[in-house]
Design an enzyme around this catalytic site. Sequence first.
Site, PDB file in Angstrom:
ATOM      1  N   ALA A 137      -5.725  54.726 -24.001  1.00  0.00           N
ATOM      2  CA  ALA A 137      -6.673  55.797 -24.279  1.00  0.00           C
ATOM      3  C   ALA A 137      -6.973  56.680 -23.079  1.00  0.00           C
ATOM      4  O   ALA A 137      -7.276  56.170 -22.014  1.00  0.00           O
ATOM      5  CB  ALA A 137      -7.967  55.194 -24.802  1.00  0.00           C
ATOM      6  N   SER A 138      -6.895  58.002 -23.290  1.00  0.00           N
ATOM      7  CA  SER A 138      -7.702  58.971 -22.570  1.00  0.00           C
ATOM      8  C   SER A 138      -7.018  59.751 -21.447  1.00  0.00           C
ATOM      9  O   SER A 138      -6.063  59.287 -20.821  1.00  0.00           O
ATOM     10  CB  SER A 138      -8.968  58.323 -22.025  1.00  0.00           C
ATOM     11  OG  SER A 138      -9.589  57.539 -23.016  1.00  0.00           O
ATOM     12  N   ASN A 139      -7.577  60.944 -21.231  1.00  0.00           N
ATOM     13  CA  ASN A 139      -7.253  61.800 -20.094  1.00  0.00           C
ATOM     14  C   ASN A 139      -8.536  62.056 -19.310  1.00  0.00           C
ATOM     15  O   ASN A 139      -9.614  62.194 -19.893  1.00  0.00           O
ATOM     16  CB  ASN A 139      -6.740  63.181 -20.540  1.00  0.00           C
ATOM     17  CG  ASN A 139      -5.551  63.117 -21.478  1.00  0.00           C
ATOM     18  OD1 ASN A 139      -4.599  62.387 -21.247  1.00  0.00           O
ATOM     19  ND2 ASN A 139      -5.599  63.917 -22.537  1.00  0.00           N
ATOM     20  N   THR A 143     -11.573  60.985 -24.278  1.00  0.00           N
ATOM     21  CA  THR A 143     -11.224  59.585 -24.498  1.00  0.00           C
ATOM     22  C   THR A 143     -10.525  59.436 -25.838  1.00  0.00           C
ATOM     23  O   THR A 143     -10.989  59.959 -26.845  1.00  0.00           O
ATOM     24  CB  THR A 143     -12.479  58.702 -24.470  1.00  0.00           C
ATOM     25  OG1 THR A 143     -13.400  59.175 -25.444  1.00  0.00           O
ATOM     26  CG2 THR A 143     -13.131  58.737 -23.107  1.00  0.00           C
TER      27      THR A 143
END
EC number: 3.5.1.97
Length: 847
Positions: A264-266, A286
């Site tokens: 998950a996520s940047n 997220t």
Amino acid sequence: MASPAFMRFLPRCGAAAAFGTLLGLAGCQSWLDDRYADSLPPTSGVQPIKGLAQNVSIRRNALGMPLIETGTFHDALFALGYVHASDRLSQMVSLRLLAQGRLAEMVGPGALEIDRFMRTVNLRQAAEIQYRNASPRLQRFFEVYARGVNAYLYRYRDKLPMDLAQSGYRPEYWKPEDSALVFALLNFGLAVNLQEEIASLTLAQKVGSDKLAWLTPTYPDENLPFDEAEKLKGLRLDGQVPGLAGVEGAARQVAALSMLGVAASNNWAIAPQRSRSGKSLMANDTHLPLSMPSVWNYVQIRSPKYQAAGVSIAGLPGVVAGFNGKLAWGMTMVLGDNQDLYLEQLRRQGNRLYYLADGKWQPTRERQETFFIKGQRPIREVIHETRHGPLLNSALGERKNILQPLPLKSGYGLAYRSIQQEADKTLDGFFDLSRAKTIEQAFDATREIRAMPLNIVFADEKHIGWQVTGRYPNRKEGRGLLPSPGWDGRYDWDGYADPILHPSDQDPQQGWLGTANHRTVQPGYGAQLSNSWYYPERAERIAQLAGASKSHDTQSMIRMQYDQTSLFVAKLQAMFDNPGMALPLRQAIDALPEAQRSRAREAYDRLMAFDGKLTASSSDAALYGAFLHESARQIFLDELGPEDGPAWKAFVETANLSYSAQADHLLGRDDSPFWDDTRTPQKEDKPAILARSLAAAVEFCEQRLGSERKAWQWGKLHTYEWQSDSSKMAPYLGAGERAGLGAIKGYLDRGPYPAGGDHTTLDVSAYGWGQDFDTWLIPAMRLIVDFGQSEPMIGVNSSGQSGNPASPHYADGIDAWLKGRYVSFPFQPQNLDRVYGNKRLTLTPAR
């Protein structure tokens, strides 16, 4: 996740829905809204509440996101508990029951395998350790928050949301420890490699340990893990791991409920020298499974000693990621491998179960668990533990009746070892981070966070920083990517990596920091953070865009968060055009039958000209997606099939978790044994399979989208569909309850909507590679903080603020999310009325 007994009102409502007439369905929804209108809390007026010290004001913006204004921090926490319960009571109850292994009490026997799995993992113990080791200050915060939740529960105990009301389950009052339990559940959800290790055994049973390494690559530039697979060589795994299918099935069910194995996520931070204003920026999105409601809910808190805005999780007191007026912070998963599975040799002697440990047979520890089941009498079962941890298959497996205990006999046990029994100040660390005012204070706070492996990026007006948190085991031998022989102490842990080795950075010369679940350290780094990194393309795109400008601002951050360009396309084109591939591929295409040959040439020409933008309206993106789909099936399905078999399901699921064999084979691995199609007498090579895949991609689009090429659109294949927690529980319900849910699906769920992007784009929209195109993973929230703005923070959620289908804010956030309509969270008093208006609910201390 609740199990509504909707059959009660189906005679009145379900028939119209079942016939599907628009009028009937609209009437059904209207009737349900009216029926449960009193389950919605008021948004104005005065409510006397016991437990408050002073008056509390709760205002809401156009999407129902609350602003809590109080005179004391005590009242802010109390009000947050009250608001969370008013917006997300069903979600809170379901998360707690899932973490406790008690879903069957609300759902019935269909959830019993999930409960067995969760009881075995024993998150209650992890929560107790976290709560017990939190500071007295933090424990008081949890107590005050729980009192706020319970004030709402007491006031509305007879006006519950539809799913709870129809289930017949009466929610228990909230305890402070329950918040630690929700935290433990969310932390457990970061255990991506647990699912990979379970899946690897299923794959090894299908293809043998000799071929397993080809299916478990770690990163594009790393060698295949043949040394790791060597641990399993010579072991008779087929049929010797009792309950493996049950363990994998239960893990899959928990994952389907959004609570296990999500890559998950940047997040990224832009330094002042790269911004238009000369001040920092921070962005975070997220990635979580599509759900209704989202795991996240936005909140803003204003009190004399605490101000913050951002995303929170119902059940946890505080802001998890956001902005406090001085500091912005956001997080992604490290994909840290801080757990291991051990194969244990078992034998039963009399009434005791023994396991082999360094040449000696030791008795397992036994733990008694009682399961209460809706509509059934309770059952009592034994869970066994070895020196490495609980045996996941001691309670899960084939049995004649789901309600009968499982007698684990000889064979291999699956022992689960994790860091969850370690004591630390993680809960304090998260709260301290939300109060930090400078980069230095943020670093101090994040170093307290040991239980959860995260990439935390933060920024103040002038500086940016990044810190890896968590606890990472030192393994004597092996890498922990695949299960280890538990009887051999060589594979045990030897303490943990020194926290000084946790990667971090501050104000780098390049002018930006960013993470996207990718490998953040070089192979051979002093601390073994993971072997399960995600695909590198999102991180590469962050680097490309962040480093391309010296005038970043809010708008460039929004463009990055909604960017749908895949860098994997260019890599695929480079592979096609490689001198060692270009001629053999053309020859393989020429060797195809005429109909296939023309389709393959069309696909090749179009893919070589494709710009890599996976917009929902793109015809080339549809063809590209079809090629990825068909290539996975052409390469692997002959040996891992059938499609509905455990091996293929495990294979598709692992591609959702980390860098996959699907991608690895497309970009390289010309010598892989999987290029040969075992269904044919001849031996195929990579060019032959690629040629078939190109032709099959065009044929797939023709069958699904028609012969007119202009009508092909990626968003017609690839869609978003928001499913409620109740709908996700449907497979575990009885036939009557499933029919009831189906009758009001339009009331509970939303979609489908055309989707762009895929697993490699910043605007992530992941699907089952080789299985279907249904989006399962999205940016569940987005937030941006631009210190150059007078009001720095904006954000958008992926669903409505409320989890109650009767609420006007149940689904109104979807349109804002699809269209990028961010909401401002003002900190200057003169701007509050503009966003939140003057309408307010006032909570007053009851006499």
